[in-house]
Motif scaffolding. Structure first.
Motif, PDB file in Angstrom:
ATOM      1  N   GLY A  21      13.488 -18.939 -30.452  1.00 27.07           N
ATOM      2  CA  GLY A  21      12.106 -19.377 -30.303  1.00 27.07           C
ATOM      3  C   GLY A  21      11.352 -18.609 -29.239  1.00 27.07           C
ATOM      4  N   MET A  22      12.055 -18.261 -28.141  1.00 34.18           N
ATOM      5  CA  MET A  22      11.410 -17.529 -27.058  1.00 34.18           C
ATOM      6  C   MET A  22      11.123 -16.076 -27.425  1.00 34.18           C
ATOM      7  SD  MET A  22      10.875 -19.728 -24.699  1.00 34.18           S
ATOM      8  CE  MET A  22      10.617 -20.842 -26.092  1.00 34.18           C
ATOM      9  N   THR A  23      11.875 -15.519 -28.381  1.00 31.45           N
ATOM     10  CA  THR A  23      11.710 -14.106 -28.728  1.00 31.45           C
ATOM     11  C   THR A  23      11.031 -13.884 -30.075  1.00 31.45           C
ATOM     12  OG1 THR A  23      13.960 -14.087 -29.664  1.00 31.45           O
ATOM     13  CG2 THR A  23      13.712 -13.404 -27.373  1.00 31.45           C
ATOM     14  N   MET A  24      10.785 -14.947 -30.844  1.00 31.31           N
ATOM     15  CA  MET A  24      10.157 -14.792 -32.159  1.00 31.31           C
ATOM     16  C   MET A  24       8.761 -14.191 -32.066  1.00 31.31           C
ATOM     17  SD  MET A  24      11.052 -18.053 -34.577  1.00 31.31           S
ATOM     18  CE  MET A  24      12.701 -18.336 -35.223  1.00 31.31           C
ATOM     19  N   ILE A  25       8.060 -14.451 -30.968  1.00 28.98           N
ATOM     20  CA  ILE A  25       6.687 -13.972 -30.870  1.00 28.98           C
ATOM     21  C   ILE A  25       6.611 -12.492 -30.502  1.00 28.98           C
ATOM     22  CG2 ILE A  25       5.908 -16.264 -30.154  1.00 28.98           C
ATOM     23  CD1 ILE A  25       5.421 -15.057 -27.343  1.00 28.98           C
ATOM     24  N   THR A  26       7.724 -11.895 -30.069  1.00 32.13           N
ATOM     25  CA  THR A  26       7.697 -10.509 -29.607  1.00 32.13           C
ATOM     26  C   THR A  26       7.133  -9.538 -30.644  1.00 32.13           C
ATOM     27  OG1 THR A  26       9.617 -10.948 -28.193  1.00 32.13           O
ATOM     28  CG2 THR A  26       9.080  -8.643 -28.610  1.00 32.13           C
ATOM     29  N   ILE A  52       0.828 -12.339 -20.925  1.00 31.68           N
ATOM     30  CA  ILE A  52       1.317 -13.516 -21.645  1.00 31.68           C
ATOM     31  C   ILE A  52       2.840 -13.483 -21.755  1.00 31.68           C
ATOM     32  CG2 ILE A  52       1.364 -14.615 -23.929  1.00 31.68           C
ATOM     33  CD1 ILE A  52      -1.631 -13.798 -24.164  1.00 31.68           C
ATOM     34  N   PHE A  53       3.382 -12.307 -22.041  1.00 35.48           N
ATOM     35  CA  PHE A  53       4.836 -12.183 -22.148  1.00 35.48           C
ATOM     36  C   PHE A  53       5.514 -12.483 -20.814  1.00 35.48           C
ATOM     37  CE2 PHE A  53       8.863  -9.855 -22.340  1.00 35.48           C
ATOM     38  CZ  PHE A  53       9.342 -10.244 -23.574  1.00 35.48           C
ATOM     39  N   ALA A  54       4.910 -12.021 -19.708  1.00 36.31           N
ATOM     40  CA  ALA A  54       5.529 -12.189 -18.387  1.00 36.31           C
ATOM     41  C   ALA A  54       5.297 -13.569 -17.790  1.00 36.31           C
ATOM     42  CB  ALA A  54       4.985 -11.128 -17.429  1.00 36.31           C
ATOM     43  N   SER A  55       4.240 -14.262 -18.218  1.00 38.01           N
ATOM     44  CA  SER A  55       3.860 -15.520 -17.571  1.00 38.01           C
ATOM     45  C   SER A  55       4.965 -16.565 -17.622  1.00 38.01           C
ATOM     46  CB  SER A  55       2.586 -16.073 -18.213  1.00 38.01           C
ATOM     47  OG  SER A  55       2.783 -16.306 -19.600  1.00 38.01           O
ATOM     48  N   ASN A  56       5.720 -16.584 -18.721  1.00 41.41           N
ATOM     49  CA  ASN A  56       6.830 -17.516 -18.858  1.00 41.41           C
ATOM     50  C   ASN A  56       7.859 -17.308 -17.742  1.00 41.41           C
ATOM     51  OD1 ASN A  56       8.351 -19.427 -20.945  1.00 41.41           O
ATOM     52  ND2 ASN A  56       9.820 -17.905 -20.254  1.00 41.41           N
ATOM     53  N   LYS A  77      22.521 -33.465 -18.817  1.00 39.27           N
ATOM     54  CA  LYS A  77      21.954 -33.830 -20.111  1.00 39.27           C
ATOM     55  C   LYS A  77      20.487 -34.221 -19.979  1.00 39.27           C
ATOM     56  CE  LYS A  77      22.513 -36.847 -24.129  1.00 39.27           C
ATOM     57  NZ  LYS A  77      23.315 -37.898 -24.799  1.00 39.27           N
ATOM     58  N   MET A  78      20.136 -34.901 -18.891  1.00 37.13           N
ATOM     59  CA  MET A  78      18.740 -35.275 -18.695  1.00 37.13           C
ATOM     60  C   MET A  78      17.853 -34.034 -18.587  1.00 37.13           C
ATOM     61  SD  MET A  78      17.020 -37.676 -15.747  1.00 37.13           S
ATOM     62  CE  MET A  78      17.922 -39.125 -16.314  1.00 37.13           C
ATOM     63  N   MET A  79      18.321 -33.014 -17.862  1.00 38.22           N
ATOM     64  CA  MET A  79      17.556 -31.779 -17.724  1.00 38.22           C
ATOM     65  C   MET A  79      17.513 -31.020 -19.056  1.00 38.22           C
ATOM     66  SD  MET A  79      16.314 -31.655 -14.712  1.00 38.22           S
ATOM     67  CE  MET A  79      16.175 -33.452 -14.810  1.00 38.22           C
ATOM     68  N   LEU A  80      18.598 -31.117 -19.821  1.00 38.65           N
ATOM     69  CA  LEU A  80      18.654 -30.494 -21.140  1.00 38.65           C
ATOM     70  C   LEU A  80      17.575 -31.064 -22.054  1.00 38.65           C
ATOM     71  CD1 LEU A  80      20.993 -28.622 -22.660  1.00 38.65           C
ATOM     72  CD2 LEU A  80      21.484 -30.792 -23.774  1.00 38.65           C
ATOM     73  N   LEU A  81      17.485 -32.395 -22.100  1.00 35.15           N
ATOM     74  CA  LEU A  81      16.514 -33.050 -22.969  1.00 35.15           C
ATOM     75  C   LEU A  81      15.091 -32.855 -22.469  1.00 35.15           C
ATOM     76  CD1 LEU A  81      18.429 -36.386 -23.683  1.00 35.15           C
ATOM     77  CD2 LEU A  81      18.341 -34.313 -25.079  1.00 35.15           C
ATOM     78  N   ARG A  82      14.911 -32.896 -21.151  1.00 36.32           N
ATOM     79  CA  ARG A  82      13.585 -32.645 -20.575  1.00 36.32           C
ATOM     80  C   ARG A  82      13.050 -31.302 -21.033  1.00 36.32           C
ATOM     81  NH1 ARG A  82      12.143 -29.069 -17.524  1.00 36.32           N
ATOM     82  NH2 ARG A  82      14.288 -28.480 -17.048  1.00 36.32           N
ATOM     83  N   SER A  83      13.921 -30.282 -20.929  1.00 32.12           N
ATOM     84  CA  SER A  83      13.502 -28.932 -21.296  1.00 32.12           C
ATOM     85  C   SER A  83      13.310 -28.789 -22.808  1.00 32.12           C
ATOM     86  CB  SER A  83      14.540 -27.921 -20.804  1.00 32.12           C
ATOM     87  OG  SER A  83      14.215 -26.625 -21.221  1.00 32.12           O
ATOM     88  N   GLY A  84      14.267 -29.280 -23.593  1.00 30.85           N
ATOM     89  CA  GLY A  84      14.204 -29.104 -25.043  1.00 30.85           C
ATOM     90  C   GLY A  84      12.990 -29.762 -25.675  1.00 30.85           C
ATOM     91  N   PHE A  85      12.781 -31.058 -25.386  1.00 29.60           N
ATOM     92  CA  PHE A  85      11.629 -31.761 -25.970  1.00 29.60           C
ATOM     93  C   PHE A  85      10.315 -31.209 -25.419  1.00 29.60           C
ATOM     94  CE2 PHE A  85      14.759 -35.267 -26.816  1.00 29.60           C
ATOM     95  CZ  PHE A  85      14.603 -35.287 -28.199  1.00 29.60           C
ATOM     96  N   GLY A  86      10.306 -30.873 -24.133  1.00 28.30           N
ATOM     97  CA  GLY A  86       9.085 -30.328 -23.534  1.00 28.30           C
ATOM     98  C   GLY A  86       8.678 -29.012 -24.173  1.00 28.30           C
ATOM     99  N   MET A  87       9.648 -28.109 -24.351  1.00 28.22           N
ATOM    100  CA  MET A  87       9.337 -26.805 -24.948  1.00 28.22           C
ATOM    101  C   MET A  87       8.920 -26.934 -26.410  1.00 28.22           C
ATOM    102  SD  MET A  87      11.966 -23.976 -23.353  1.00 28.22           S
ATOM    103  CE  MET A  87      13.448 -24.766 -23.970  1.00 28.22           C
ATOM    104  N   LEU A 103      -3.327 -19.337 -24.523  1.00 25.74           N
ATOM    105  CA  LEU A 103      -1.946 -18.956 -24.791  1.00 25.74           C
ATOM    106  C   LEU A 103      -1.223 -18.613 -23.495  1.00 25.74           C
ATOM    107  CD1 LEU A 103       0.112 -18.478 -27.055  1.00 25.74           C
ATOM    108  CD2 LEU A 103      -0.698 -16.109 -27.196  1.00 25.74           C
ATOM    109  N   LEU A 104      -1.927 -17.968 -22.568  1.00 25.86           N
ATOM    110  CA  LEU A 104      -1.357 -17.627 -21.271  1.00 25.86           C
ATOM    111  C   LEU A 104      -0.940 -18.880 -20.504  1.00 25.86           C
ATOM    112  CD1 LEU A 104      -0.780 -15.529 -19.000  1.00 25.86           C
ATOM    113  CD2 LEU A 104      -3.155 -15.827 -18.287  1.00 25.86           C
ATOM    114  N   LEU A 105      -1.826 -19.880 -20.446  1.00 24.44           N
ATOM    115  CA  LEU A 105      -1.517 -21.113 -19.724  1.00 24.44           C
ATOM    116  C   LEU A 105      -0.345 -21.859 -20.358  1.00 24.44           C
ATOM    117  CD1 LEU A 105      -5.077 -22.518 -18.864  1.00 24.44           C
ATOM    118  CD2 LEU A 105      -3.477 -21.349 -17.355  1.00 24.44           C
ATOM    119  N   LEU A 106      -0.284 -21.861 -21.685  1.00 20.61           N
ATOM    120  CA  LEU A 106       0.809 -22.544 -22.373  1.00 20.61           C
ATOM    121  C   LEU A 106       2.139 -21.838 -22.140  1.00 20.61           C
ATOM    122  CD1 LEU A 106      -0.988 -23.457 -25.709  1.00 20.61           C
ATOM    123  CD2 LEU A 106      -0.103 -25.075 -24.011  1.00 20.61           C
ATOM    124  N   ARG A 107       2.120 -20.493 -22.095  1.00 22.13           N
ATOM    125  CA  ARG A 107       3.347 -19.761 -21.787  1.00 22.13           C
ATOM    126  C   ARG A 107       3.801 -20.059 -20.347  1.00 22.13           C
ATOM    127  NH1 ARG A 107       7.097 -16.800 -24.603  1.00 22.13           N
ATOM    128  NH2 ARG A 107       7.034 -15.098 -23.084  1.00 22.13           N
TER     129      ARG A 107
END
Length: 405
Positions: A21-26, A52-56, A77-87, A103-107
């Motif tokens: 998902g992180m590299t599909m936009i490349t 935009i690519f670097a902002s992440n 696991k809590m950090m795993l779910l926080r990150s997964g659902f958030g992203m 798009l920059l702010l969202l990245r």
């Protein structure tokens, strides 16, 4: 199936989907900016794409230590779910962006909440029997590598068939699915009371301690320089492919294919170079691969067709496969057991710093020296880094390792 195997299977899938998902936009980021968000002019497109690519990586650089601390306190696991659902939510919102600054702010927001893969690796290491630890960590890491390799290719294929915006919705849905599976199927034994009573350590104090080991500052710097050189032209490659291809037909696919070629050869070469480093020494492999990667950037600037560029990018990946593993091996060798995690953490920060500065620099310089000039800058950076690495690490006492293997 044993619990640790269930955790491993689910988290492998999660790491694959997150990396993909992180590299599909490349492959289509530059095209998305031009065709959907109305950015005009090659220099403006390259500059926005680089930002935009670097902002992440910029926001990730600052927030990863915080999530690491919270993971130790409240559970992985809590950090795993926080990150997964958030992203997953942020990824869907990217599909609704109407301007490049949105798009920059969202990245940037995505970088703030990222951390699925480090949490997954940590959770796997905590739940796996010691005698199977190497297999488990290697397997979960392979999920991340596979996602990084296949992400650009899948992104290019879907862009050609569905357009650009639907890819964000599809990716967000897949991340949501992976997070839901992690929530239901992954189990963690975590003692919150014991974590609350554990001694608090100062990151600054640990950093000062590690910097007194002469090899580590040099290795942290090498990690930064490697990522800087590798990422500087990354966001510009789709524009270069478009120029070489000469037609819009299957353009996103070819951009993704060129991006994936380096990752594929990287994955093949890394274990082979790792075995070779056991025989002749990690120091020698590091210097040789820096030289080889620098040399392989030069012909990319003079490529006259997409297949020719594809060959050069594949050969580049063969040398890249020996860089990060040897740096990590050397860091592990020269770091006390009590500080290994901290050392790898600071090395990850160096990596993120290179990831964020490289694309910004590439985008800014492209208007002055062109995309071809960025390839030459990357080549010069890696060649100079190989010379500096040889001199600085030999001076720090690593030359003997290179001679004895």
């Amino acid at each position: 199936m044993q619990r640790w195997k269930i955790n491993l299977s689910v988290l492998w899938l999660g790491c694959f989907l997150v990396s993909a998902g992180m590299t599909m936009i490349t492959p289509f980021l530059s095209l998305y900016l031009q065709e959907d968000l109305g950015v005009e002019g090659e220099h403006n497109i390259a500059l926005w794409a680089g930002l935009i690519f670097a902002s992440n990586f910029i926001t990730s650089f600052f927030f990863q230590p915080l999530w690491g601390k919270l993971s130790d306190r409240y559970g992985r696991k809590m950090m795993l779910l926080r990150s997964g659902f958030g992203m997953s939510i942020v990824m869907v919102l990217m599909g609704f962006a109407a301007a490049p600054w949105q798009l920059l702010l969202l990245r940037m927001l995505n970088g703030v909440i990222s951390g699925y893969i480090p949490a997954a690796v940590s959770l796997v290491s905590a739940s796996t029997p010691k005698e199977r630890m190497g297999f488990a960590l290697g397997t979960v890491q392979s999920g991340s590598i596979a996602g990084t390799i296949l992400g650009p290719l899948l992104g290019g294929l879907m862009a050609d068939h569905f357009g650009y915006r639907p890819i964000f919705y599809i990716t967000g849905g897949l991340l949501f699915l992976a997070s839901t599976l992690s929530w239901i199927m992954v189990k963690e034994k975590f003692d919150k009371k014991a974590a609350a009573l554990s001694a608090k350590t100062s990151m600054l104090g640990n950093l000062k301690k590690l910097m007194r080991i002469p090899q580590l500052p040099a290795l942290f710097s090498v990690t930064f320089l490697i990522q800087f050189a590798m990422l500087s032209p990354m966001a510009l490659i789709p524009l270069f492919v478009a120029r070489l291809h000469g037609t819009s037909e299957d353009l996103a696919f070819w951009s993704g294919f060129v991006s994936a070629a380096t990752g594929l050869s990287n994955m093949i070469a890394a274990p082979l170079l790792g075995k070779l480093s056991d025989r002749i020494g990690s120091f020698r492999i590091l210097v040789i691969c820096l030289l080889g990667a620098g040399i392989m950037f030069v012909p990319q600037a003079f490529a006259s067709s997409v297949p020719e560029l594809l060959v050069y990018r594949f050969l580049l990946g063969c040398f890249i496969g020996g860089l990060t593993p040897t740096v990590n091996s050397l860091i592990r060798r020269y770091t006390p057991d009590s500080s290994v995690s901290q050392a790898f953490g600071f090395n990850s920060s160096s990596l993120a710093l290179g990831n964020m500065i490289g694309p910004i620099t590439g985008g800014a310089l492209s208007g002055l020296i062109g995309i071809e000039g960025i390839f030459i800058v990357s080549a010069a950076s890696l060649l100079l880094t190989s010379l500096w690495t040889y001199r600085s690490l030999r001076r720090a006492g690593m030359g003997a390792e290179g001679r004895t293997g």
